[in-house]
Scaffold this motif. Sequence first.
Motif, PDB file in Angstrom:
ATOM      1  N   ILE A 364       2.659 -50.352 -65.766  1.00  4.45           N
ATOM      2  CA  ILE A 364       3.039 -50.907 -67.114  1.00  4.45           C
ATOM      3  C   ILE A 364       1.164 -50.701 -68.101  1.00  4.45           C
ATOM      4  CG2 ILE A 364       2.002 -53.202 -68.758  1.00  4.45           C
ATOM      5  CD1 ILE A 364       3.472 -54.544 -66.713  1.00  4.45           C
ATOM      6  N   ILE A 365       0.405 -50.094 -67.268  1.00  6.55           N
ATOM      7  CA  ILE A 365      -0.892 -49.559 -67.434  1.00  6.55           C
ATOM      8  C   ILE A 365      -0.242 -48.199 -67.998  1.00  6.55           C
ATOM      9  CG2 ILE A 365      -1.881 -47.894 -65.979  1.00  6.55           C
ATOM     10  CD1 ILE A 365      -4.307 -49.722 -65.978  1.00  6.55           C
ATOM     11  N   ALA A 366       0.703 -47.399 -67.151  1.00  8.62           N
ATOM     12  CA  ALA A 366       0.951 -46.121 -68.265  1.00  8.62           C
ATOM     13  C   ALA A 366       1.173 -46.135 -70.264  1.00  8.62           C
ATOM     14  CB  ALA A 366       1.962 -45.516 -67.542  1.00  8.62           C
ATOM     15  N   VAL A 367       1.104 -48.157 -70.274  1.00  7.70           N
ATOM     16  CA  VAL A 367       2.162 -47.600 -71.692  1.00  7.70           C
ATOM     17  C   VAL A 367       0.805 -48.288 -72.756  1.00  7.70           C
ATOM     18  CG1 VAL A 367       3.276 -49.403 -73.568  1.00  7.70           C
ATOM     19  CG2 VAL A 367       4.203 -49.247 -71.080  1.00  7.70           C
ATOM     20  N   PRO A 368      -0.091 -48.359 -72.489  1.00  2.85           N
ATOM     21  CA  PRO A 368      -1.036 -47.896 -73.773  1.00  2.85           C
ATOM     22  C   PRO A 368      -1.758 -46.483 -73.651  1.00  2.85           C
ATOM     23  CG  PRO A 368      -1.665 -49.683 -71.583  1.00  2.85           C
ATOM     24  CD  PRO A 368      -0.417 -49.941 -71.496  1.00  2.85           C
ATOM     25  N   SER A 369      -1.891 -46.197 -72.208  1.00  4.17           N
ATOM     26  CA  SER A 369      -2.306 -44.394 -72.413  1.00  4.17           C
ATOM     27  C   SER A 369      -1.054 -44.254 -72.803  1.00  4.17           C
ATOM     28  CB  SER A 369      -2.091 -44.394 -70.307  1.00  4.17           C
ATOM     29  OG  SER A 369      -2.714 -45.632 -69.315  1.00  4.17           O
ATOM     30  N   ALA A 370      -0.009 -44.013 -72.785  1.00  8.96           N
ATOM     31  CA  ALA A 370       0.476 -43.542 -73.334  1.00  8.96           C
ATOM     32  C   ALA A 370       0.504 -43.431 -74.922  1.00  8.96           C
ATOM     33  CB  ALA A 370       2.370 -43.325 -72.915  1.00  8.96           C
ATOM     34  N   VAL A 371       0.644 -44.613 -75.805  1.00 12.20           N
ATOM     35  CA  VAL A 371       0.151 -44.663 -77.130  1.00 12.20           C
ATOM     36  C   VAL A 371      -1.174 -43.931 -77.574  1.00 12.20           C
ATOM     37  CG1 VAL A 371      -1.186 -46.930 -78.550  1.00 12.20           C
ATOM     38  CG2 VAL A 371       1.041 -47.672 -76.868  1.00 12.20           C
ATOM     39  N   LYS A 372      -1.787 -44.470 -76.296  1.00 17.79           N
ATOM     40  CA  LYS A 372      -3.231 -42.811 -76.830  1.00 17.79           C
ATOM     41  C   LYS A 372      -2.506 -41.720 -76.671  1.00 17.79           C
ATOM     42  CE  LYS A 372      -7.308 -44.633 -76.616  1.00 17.79           C
ATOM     43  NZ  LYS A 372      -7.172 -45.464 -77.298  1.00 17.79           N
ATOM     44  N   THR A 373      -1.441 -41.423 -76.184  1.00 19.92           N
ATOM     45  CA  THR A 373      -1.597 -40.136 -76.677  1.00 19.92           C
ATOM     46  C   THR A 373      -1.328 -39.838 -77.494  1.00 19.92           C
ATOM     47  OG1 THR A 373      -2.016 -40.021 -74.008  1.00 19.92           O
ATOM     48  CG2 THR A 373      -1.076 -38.665 -74.730  1.00 19.92           C
ATOM     49  N   GLY A 396      -8.773 -30.390 -75.128  1.00 19.46           N
ATOM     50  CA  GLY A 396      -8.822 -30.509 -74.009  1.00 19.46           C
ATOM     51  C   GLY A 396      -8.204 -31.470 -73.040  1.00 19.46           C
ATOM     52  N   MET A 397      -9.130 -32.638 -73.226  1.00 20.93           N
ATOM     53  CA  MET A 397      -9.607 -33.931 -72.510  1.00 20.93           C
ATOM     54  C   MET A 397      -7.910 -34.394 -72.502  1.00 20.93           C
ATOM     55  SD  MET A 397      -9.360 -37.245 -73.201  1.00 20.93           S
ATOM     56  CE  MET A 397      -9.945 -38.276 -72.111  1.00 20.93           C
ATOM     57  N   VAL A 398      -7.381 -34.380 -73.550  1.00 20.97           N
ATOM     58  CA  VAL A 398      -6.077 -34.978 -74.184  1.00 20.97           C
ATOM     59  C   VAL A 398      -5.496 -34.163 -73.439  1.00 20.97           C
ATOM     60  CG1 VAL A 398      -4.128 -35.642 -75.514  1.00 20.97           C
ATOM     61  CG2 VAL A 398      -6.003 -35.326 -76.323  1.00 20.97           C
ATOM     62  N   SER A 403      -1.492 -34.008 -68.807  1.00 21.39           N
ATOM     63  CA  SER A 403      -0.812 -33.407 -67.283  1.00 21.39           C
ATOM     64  C   SER A 403      -1.179 -34.525 -66.017  1.00 21.39           C
ATOM     65  CB  SER A 403      -1.204 -32.594 -67.153  1.00 21.39           C
ATOM     66  OG  SER A 403      -2.964 -32.131 -67.628  1.00 21.39           O
ATOM     67  N   GLY A 404      -2.861 -34.807 -65.761  1.00 21.19           N
ATOM     68  CA  GLY A 404      -2.870 -35.926 -64.754  1.00 21.19           C
ATOM     69  C   GLY A 404      -2.190 -37.481 -64.927  1.00 21.19           C
ATOM     70  N   GLY A 405      -1.746 -37.510 -65.529  1.00 17.30           N
ATOM     71  CA  GLY A 405      -0.502 -38.861 -66.118  1.00 17.30           C
ATOM     72  C   GLY A 405      -0.388 -39.149 -65.574  1.00 17.30           C
ATOM     73  N   LEU A 406       1.059 -38.175 -65.858  1.00 27.32           N
ATOM     74  CA  LEU A 406       2.408 -38.082 -65.448  1.00 27.32           C
ATOM     75  C   LEU A 406       2.002 -38.277 -63.972  1.00 27.32           C
ATOM     76  CD1 LEU A 406       3.848 -35.059 -67.796  1.00 27.32           C
ATOM     77  CD2 LEU A 406       3.766 -37.697 -67.875  1.00 27.32           C
ATOM     78  N   THR A 407       1.192 -37.557 -63.506  1.00 31.45           N
ATOM     79  CA  THR A 407       2.025 -37.864 -61.566  1.00 31.45           C
ATOM     80  C   THR A 407       1.435 -38.905 -61.555  1.00 31.45           C
ATOM     81  OG1 THR A 407      -0.301 -37.283 -61.548  1.00 31.45           O
ATOM     82  CG2 THR A 407       1.469 -35.022 -61.522  1.00 31.45           C
ATOM     83  N   GLY A 408       0.520 -39.523 -62.428  1.00 33.60           N
ATOM     84  CA  GLY A 408      -0.287 -41.277 -62.099  1.00 33.60           C
ATOM     85  C   GLY A 408       1.109 -42.156 -61.526  1.00 33.60           C
ATOM     86  N   ILE A 409       2.293 -41.950 -62.497  1.00 33.48           N
ATOM     87  CA  ILE A 409       3.908 -42.558 -62.393  1.00 33.48           C
ATOM     88  C   ILE A 409       4.083 -42.339 -61.208  1.00 33.48           C
ATOM     89  CG2 ILE A 409       5.329 -42.942 -64.012  1.00 33.48           C
ATOM     90  CD1 ILE A 409       3.995 -42.654 -66.312  1.00 33.48           C
ATOM     91  N   LEU A 432      -7.413 -33.846 -62.134  1.00 37.62           N
ATOM     92  CA  LEU A 432      -6.626 -34.032 -63.589  1.00 37.62           C
ATOM     93  C   LEU A 432      -7.052 -35.414 -64.916  1.00 37.62           C
ATOM     94  CD1 LEU A 432      -3.052 -32.049 -63.139  1.00 37.62           C
ATOM     95  CD2 LEU A 432      -5.675 -30.852 -63.721  1.00 37.62           C
ATOM     96  N   VAL A 433      -6.612 -35.607 -64.373  1.00 34.00           N
ATOM     97  CA  VAL A 433      -6.561 -36.909 -65.395  1.00 34.00           C
ATOM     98  C   VAL A 433      -7.357 -37.499 -65.374  1.00 34.00           C
ATOM     99  CG1 VAL A 433      -6.197 -39.284 -63.352  1.00 34.00           C
ATOM    100  CG2 VAL A 433      -5.396 -39.635 -65.335  1.00 34.00           C
ATOM    101  N   MET A 434      -8.786 -37.580 -64.326  1.00 38.99           N
ATOM    102  CA  MET A 434     -10.109 -38.305 -64.613  1.00 38.99           C
ATOM    103  C   MET A 434     -10.760 -37.073 -64.227  1.00 38.99           C
ATOM    104  SD  MET A 434     -11.991 -41.132 -61.907  1.00 38.99           S
ATOM    105  CE  MET A 434     -12.667 -40.091 -60.774  1.00 38.99           C
ATOM    106  N   GLY A 435     -11.187 -36.748 -63.246  1.00 42.25           N
ATOM    107  CA  GLY A 435     -11.903 -35.529 -63.506  1.00 42.25           C
ATOM    108  C   GLY A 435     -12.171 -34.063 -64.985  1.00 42.25           C
TER     109      GLY A 435
END
Lengths: 632, 187
Positions: A364-373, A396-398, A403-409, A432-435
């Motif tokens: 579910i946390i991917a949802v707000p993350s995707a909204v932001k993206t 670059g941050m986005v 690319s890092g958020g996708l692997t979180g899924i 990717l997603v954090m660093g």
Amino acid sequence: MSTITLHDTHNNGHHDDHDHGHHEQSFITKYVFSQDHKMIAKQFLITGIVMAVIAMGLSILFRIQLAWPDKSFPILETFLGKWAEGGRIKPDFYLALVTIHGTIMVFFVLTAGLSGTFSNLLIPLQLGVRDMASPFMNMLSYWFFFTACIIMMSSFFIQTGPASAGWTIYPPLSALPKAIPGSGLGMTLWLASMVLFVVSQLMGGINYVSTVLNMRTKGMDLWKMPLTIWAFFLTAILGVLSFPVLVAGVVLLIFDRSFGTSFYLSDIVMGSQVLPNEGGSPILWEHLFWFLGHPEVYIVIMPALGISSEVISVNSRKPIFGYHAMVYSLIGITVLSFIVWGHHMFVTGMNPLLGGVFMITTLIIAVPSAVKTFNYLATLWRGNIRFTPAMLCAIGMVSFFISGGLTGIFLGNASLDINLHDTYFVVAHFHLVMGSAAIFGMLAGVYHWYPKMFGTMMNAKLGYLHFWVTFICAYLVFFPLHFLGLDGVPRRYYAFTEFEFMQKWVTVNIFVTWSAIVAALAQVAFLFNFFYSIFFGKKATQNPWESNTLEWTTPVEHIHGNWPGEIPTVHRWPYDYSKPGAEQDFIPQTVPYSETMLSNMPHDFEGNAESERIQREWDAKNAPEKADVHFH
Amino acid sequence: MEQELPPSLKAKKFILWLFVVSSTIMFGGFTSFYIVFAASKGKGHGLVLPDVFMYSTAVLVLSSICLFFAAKAVRNQNVQTQKIFLSATLVLGLVFAWLQIDAWSALYQTGATLVNNNAAISLIYIVSGMHLLHIVAGLCFIAISLFGAFSNVPAQKAVYRIEIASIFWHFIDILWIYLYVFLLLNS
Ligand code: HEM
Ligand SMILES: [Cu+2]
């Protein structure tokens, strides 16, 4: 505050309630034990940069080991002495390097360096406040952080070397001083340093929250705050709510280490010796650690998200897309991040039902993350984009966040995680997603607010060079690691040549290490640019990026108390860029609606009937075509 | 006579509230540890807690009551009453601390030592010990307030100091009751 103030009292410089800025300060109170939030921000930034350079150096050392496990580099022995006897890094030291690299990057650079710099700089400046709720505590916060850095670094100068149990310091390696060399004094120093660090973060975070809630200038209601402030505010709340749990865990760990309790220990045989500890469980540590640890990763990313919102909007010359959605997704991330920690523990023998619950909350946390993206992308879409170095870093941050958020899924699915846990796939995911994402957010902030901090501009050409090399190399370093992970290569292994199935990856490691070295060299461009421009950079103008927020209404020359005269009043939200009918493509927050009759829209008045009536009459008289469009 | 605090002091008072929140969460961490531990082992500390804890709890509640009257006296600008009640709070606080240590020795004598193969028992020492650290901090706040009463600080400052002391002291009072009841219920 959205009424049309026809006789506006916005005249700066009448009188001054504080008379700040006129008293002389000594060198010590101005540069060392400063209580001025702008100076403290710079202290955090420069300390953060120094720590980042150190941590990057450590990573190059262990990357060399990974690429050439059998080669000898005599120069290493010159610098590292017995930790690199014969020019080869020792296994124990390899673990120490990984541990301290992670600790410094996550906590000292991306938590203290990022929040410490930008919350301190921007919360008072963007909200129209003279200083923090407690400037004294703010100063202490920095000095606790500084001391924590010194203690952490001091562990490189002791016989047994730094802590080596990984940045998550799982027991028993962290709980038994005799387990490995790094479990001894090095671990003690690590704990001491982190205790000071947490104290520093709590003092800072509590201060930020109190300042945001109590001290905003006139007109600055919560829904007129820039997204940077929303992000810093929610980050601080996350810290205040999660760091205490780490304290609880660490207290118990200290008792296990030093007094012989059995909170995390049971059934341990060391050598031929059976330890008396019984009944505890390291999994309890994992629970306490990850209850902080997962919010911590959002403590790292949310300021970067906030900074990117601001930078992207300013440099697209467009209002941020979905301001409210941005805020609500930050709030959603904040709340959700407390109930997902179990995804780090899928393979600890967790009840599959509980694992399922954590899996669902995680996804579910991917949802707000995707909204932001999507909102970032929609803001960029057809914008009048200005590719400043800050803008490139924000984009670059986005990119890294996607690319890092996708692997979180993938990782969030418990059944897939059984294969992927503790492999290089996880390493790729979070670098990717954090660093990378958070570092680029931080760099965007540095490039963007540099003129505010130092009164000079950084060189843009060097900025482009720095951005492109770092951006490309970061992908070259971290992307290949996914494939190692998919092949089952575990993280934190010392020598790839020792394992049959890992040998084929050594060539990839060599490529990755070279990319890392190039990326590290690119930072020289940044460091030179940063320090050179402080003294020799082009003088900044007051509002170099033509931005709406309040910090750009302060004089270039810093004064204690920020504004020479009265604190400005806020009349509108921060994202009035390219508003149809306006004279310029930006309208600062301090401009009242009475001065922008031609560009006002009905929704600007938030349902205030009187103001709408005045506007309607004005439109009918002066801009009939507009009245037709908007007021039917 | 009610005194309105200026915004800067309000913001500082708010800081204390936030500290209260984070401290609560730390203890939440300890008690969660206890719950998860007890659930996975199927056993708690399994002790009859020493009676001293009962007395200490009573003393702490009494000290809170004294502090309440002291705060009232400050608002009425009645310095004499304020001094009496603040001193009483201070003394009761010290007695509480002493009783807690007494309770530890009672526990120790029954064999329920800190170093123990039942982490639930060790945890009794940890939570009461961490709470005792808060008591020390609370006593400092009260001492500052008392010191102010003797040195005639301005009314507004006195109100501010006693409010800070009250928020913190009542908080650690309630915190202890929570911990005590928690330990009683989860034996
Ligand atoms: C789409 C959202 C995300 C999901 C579903 C997700 C999921 C996960 C999962 C399941 C793991 C555990 C993997 C394992 O150890 O087996 C993990 C690890 C990690 N994630 Fe994410 N993640 C997401 C976003 C983020 C973000 C935004 C950050 C940081 C800004 C982050 C930072 C980390 C870190 C640091 C680790 C590894 C910690 C370690 O073991 O050392 N993740 N993630
Ligand atoms: Cu996580």
